[in-house]
Scaffold this motif. Structure first.
Motif, PDB file in Angstrom:
ATOM      1  N   ASN A 168       0.842  -1.191   0.000  1.00  0.00           N
ATOM      2  CA  ASN A 168       0.000   0.000   0.000  1.00  0.00           C
ATOM      3  C   ASN A 168       0.882   1.247   0.000  1.00  0.00           C
ATOM      4  N   THR A 169       0.481   2.235  -0.798  1.00  0.00           N
ATOM      5  CA  THR A 169       1.330   3.415  -0.978  1.00  0.00           C
ATOM      6  C   THR A 169       0.597   4.707  -0.649  1.00  0.00           C
ATOM      7  N   ASN A 170       1.385   5.721  -0.371  1.00  0.00           N
ATOM      8  CA  ASN A 170       0.851   7.055  -0.134  1.00  0.00           C
ATOM      9  C   ASN A 170       1.882   8.060  -0.651  1.00  0.00           C
ATOM     10  N   TYR A 171       1.400   9.156  -1.248  1.00  0.00           N
ATOM     11  CA  TYR A 171       2.283  10.130  -1.866  1.00  0.00           C
ATOM     12  C   TYR A 171       1.951  11.543  -1.413  1.00  0.00           C
ATOM     13  N   ALA A 172       2.962  12.387  -1.399  1.00  0.00           N
ATOM     14  CA  ALA A 172       2.726  13.811  -1.222  1.00  0.00           C
ATOM     15  C   ALA A 172       1.990  14.329  -2.455  1.00  0.00           C
ATOM     16  N   ASP A 173       1.126  15.305  -2.254  1.00  0.00           N
ATOM     17  CA  ASP A 173       0.356  15.837  -3.381  1.00  0.00           C
ATOM     18  C   ASP A 173       1.256  16.358  -4.484  1.00  0.00           C
ATOM     19  N   SER A 174       2.395  16.900  -4.106  1.00  0.00           N
ATOM     20  CA  SER A 174       3.278  17.532  -5.083  1.00  0.00           C
ATOM     21  C   SER A 174       3.929  16.534  -6.048  1.00  0.00           C
ATOM     22  N   VAL A 175       3.897  15.249  -5.710  1.00  0.00           N
ATOM     23  CA  VAL A 175       4.561  14.265  -6.573  1.00  0.00           C
ATOM     24  C   VAL A 175       3.593  13.242  -7.163  1.00  0.00           C
ATOM     25  N   LYS A 176       2.328  13.310  -6.791  1.00  0.00           N
ATOM     26  CA  LYS A 176       1.354  12.348  -7.320  1.00  0.00           C
ATOM     27  C   LYS A 176       1.312  12.411  -8.841  1.00  0.00           C
ATOM     28  N   GLY A 177       1.319  11.247  -9.445  1.00  0.00           N
ATOM     29  CA  GLY A 177       1.287  11.171 -10.896  1.00  0.00           C
ATOM     30  C   GLY A 177       2.653  11.259 -11.550  1.00  0.00           C
ATOM     31  N   ARG A 178       3.683  11.621 -10.771  1.00  0.00           N
ATOM     32  CA  ARG A 178       5.031  11.725 -11.334  1.00  0.00           C
ATOM     33  C   ARG A 178       6.011  10.745 -10.673  1.00  0.00           C
ATOM     34  N   PHE A 179       5.811  10.452  -9.413  1.00  0.00           N
ATOM     35  CA  PHE A 179       6.708   9.562  -8.677  1.00  0.00           C
ATOM     36  C   PHE A 179       5.973   8.259  -8.367  1.00  0.00           C
ATOM     37  N   THR A 180       6.730   7.175  -8.374  1.00  0.00           N
ATOM     38  CA  THR A 180       6.190   5.875  -8.007  1.00  0.00           C
ATOM     39  C   THR A 180       7.148   5.202  -7.044  1.00  0.00           C
ATOM     40  N   ILE A 181       6.618   4.763  -5.914  1.00  0.00           N
ATOM     41  CA  ILE A 181       7.410   4.016  -4.944  1.00  0.00           C
ATOM     42  C   ILE A 181       7.056   2.542  -5.062  1.00  0.00           C
ATOM     43  N   PHE A 182       8.061   1.699  -5.041  1.00  0.00           N
ATOM     44  CA  PHE A 182       7.817   0.263  -5.042  1.00  0.00           C
ATOM     45  C   PHE A 182       8.977  -0.407  -4.323  1.00  0.00           C
ATOM     46  N   ARG A 183       8.775  -1.668  -3.959  1.00  0.00           N
ATOM     47  CA  ARG A 183       9.786  -2.351  -3.169  1.00  0.00           C
ATOM     48  C   ARG A 183       9.941  -3.788  -3.614  1.00  0.00           C
ATOM     49  N   ASP A 184      11.089  -4.327  -3.308  1.00  0.00           N
ATOM     50  CA  ASP A 184      11.398  -5.733  -3.553  1.00  0.00           C
ATOM     51  C   ASP A 184      11.739  -6.314  -2.189  1.00  0.00           C
ATOM     52  N   ASN A 185      10.798  -6.987  -1.589  1.00  0.00           N
ATOM     53  CA  ASN A 185      11.003  -7.493  -0.233  1.00  0.00           C
ATOM     54  C   ASN A 185      12.114  -8.544  -0.174  1.00  0.00           C
ATOM     55  N   ALA A 186      12.284  -9.291  -1.238  1.00  0.00           N
ATOM     56  CA  ALA A 186      13.327 -10.313  -1.251  1.00  0.00           C
ATOM     57  C   ALA A 186      14.724  -9.691  -1.215  1.00  0.00           C
ATOM     58  N   ARG A 187      14.835  -8.471  -1.743  1.00  0.00           N
ATOM     59  CA  ARG A 187      16.117  -7.782  -1.786  1.00  0.00           C
ATOM     60  C   ARG A 187      16.227  -6.688  -0.715  1.00  0.00           C
ATOM     61  N   ASN A 188      15.203  -6.556   0.133  1.00  0.00           N
ATOM     62  CA  ASN A 188      15.202  -5.509   1.176  1.00  0.00           C
ATOM     63  C   ASN A 188      15.450  -4.131   0.568  1.00  0.00           C
ATOM     64  N   THR A 189      14.835  -3.880  -0.564  1.00  0.00           N
ATOM     65  CA  THR A 189      15.110  -2.657  -1.320  1.00  0.00           C
ATOM     66  C   THR A 189      13.818  -1.914  -1.637  1.00  0.00           C
ATOM     67  N   VAL A 190      13.882  -0.600  -1.512  1.00  0.00           N
ATOM     68  CA  VAL A 190      12.785   0.263  -1.916  1.00  0.00           C
ATOM     69  C   VAL A 190      13.298   1.197  -3.002  1.00  0.00           C
ATOM     70  N   TYR A 191      12.427   1.484  -3.947  1.00  0.00           N
ATOM     71  CA  TYR A 191      12.783   2.316  -5.090  1.00  0.00           C
ATOM     72  C   TYR A 191      11.866   3.532  -5.158  1.00  0.00           C
ATOM     73  N   LEU A 192      12.352   4.573  -5.791  1.00  0.00           N
ATOM     74  CA  LEU A 192      11.526   5.735  -6.095  1.00  0.00           C
ATOM     75  C   LEU A 192      11.788   6.104  -7.549  1.00  0.00           C
ATOM     76  N   GLN A 193      10.818   5.806  -8.396  1.00  0.00           N
ATOM     77  CA  GLN A 193      10.916   6.182  -9.791  1.00  0.00           C
ATOM     78  C   GLN A 193      10.332   7.572  -9.950  1.00  0.00           C
ATOM     79  N   MET A 194      11.122   8.477 -10.492  1.00  0.00           N
ATOM     80  CA  MET A 194      10.709   9.871 -10.625  1.00  0.00           C
ATOM     81  C   MET A 194      10.722  10.249 -12.104  1.00  0.00           C
ATOM     82  N   ILE A 195       9.600  10.738 -12.594  1.00  0.00           N
ATOM     83  CA  ILE A 195       9.518  11.212 -13.978  1.00  0.00           C
ATOM     84  C   ILE A 195       9.023  12.645 -13.982  1.00  0.00           C
ATOM     85  N   ARG A 196       9.155  13.294 -15.142  1.00  0.00           N
ATOM     86  CA  ARG A 196       8.732  14.700 -15.297  1.00  0.00           C
ATOM     87  C   ARG A 196       9.237  15.543 -14.131  1.00  0.00           C
ATOM     88  N   LEU A 197      10.512  15.417 -13.863  1.00  0.00           N
ATOM     89  CA  LEU A 197      11.098  16.136 -12.740  1.00  0.00           C
ATOM     90  C   LEU A 197      11.062  17.642 -12.964  1.00  0.00           C
TER      91      LEU A 197
END
Length: 119
Positions: free
Chosen positions: A56-85
């Protein structure tokens, strides 16, 4: 103990993209919420996005639609994909994680990675 290490920051032109990564390592038993925060010069640190262990995810209003957070639990890693910076996205980005080591449960922070967006 645990450590969070971020990578992926850099200099990009407005409209460009970046992907940040943050990997947790150490004597980790379980990781709960993971998140990304940022702090621009002269401003307070603010939440950008967070993700629960179940995805489940939640975003600041300023980044909604441009940033995506996702994670790989097997790798203990979280990512932040940022577009239209935008130049206003310029900041030091920090990841954090609420995690349980073999000793205790606590919130850990990474050292930060600089994101600079030029106009």
């Amino acid at each position: 103990q645990a450590q969070l290490v971020e990578s992926g920051g850099g200099l990009v032109q407005a409209g460009g993209s970046l992907r940040l990564s943050c990997t947790a390592s150490g004597s980790i038993y379980s990781i709960y919420d993971m998140g990304w925060y940022r702090q621009a010069p002269g401003k307070q640190r603010e939440l950008v996005a967070f993700i629960t262990r179940d995805g489940n995810t939640n975003y600041a209003d300023s980044v909604k639609g441009r940033f995506t957070i996702f994670r790989d639990n097997a790798r203990n890693t979280v990512y932040l994909q940022m577009i239209r910076l935008k130049p206003e996205d310029t900041a030091v980005y920090y990841c954090n994680a609420d995690l349980h080591t073999h000793y205790n449960r606590d919130v850990y922070w990474g050292q930060g990675t600089q994101v600079t967006v030029s106009s």
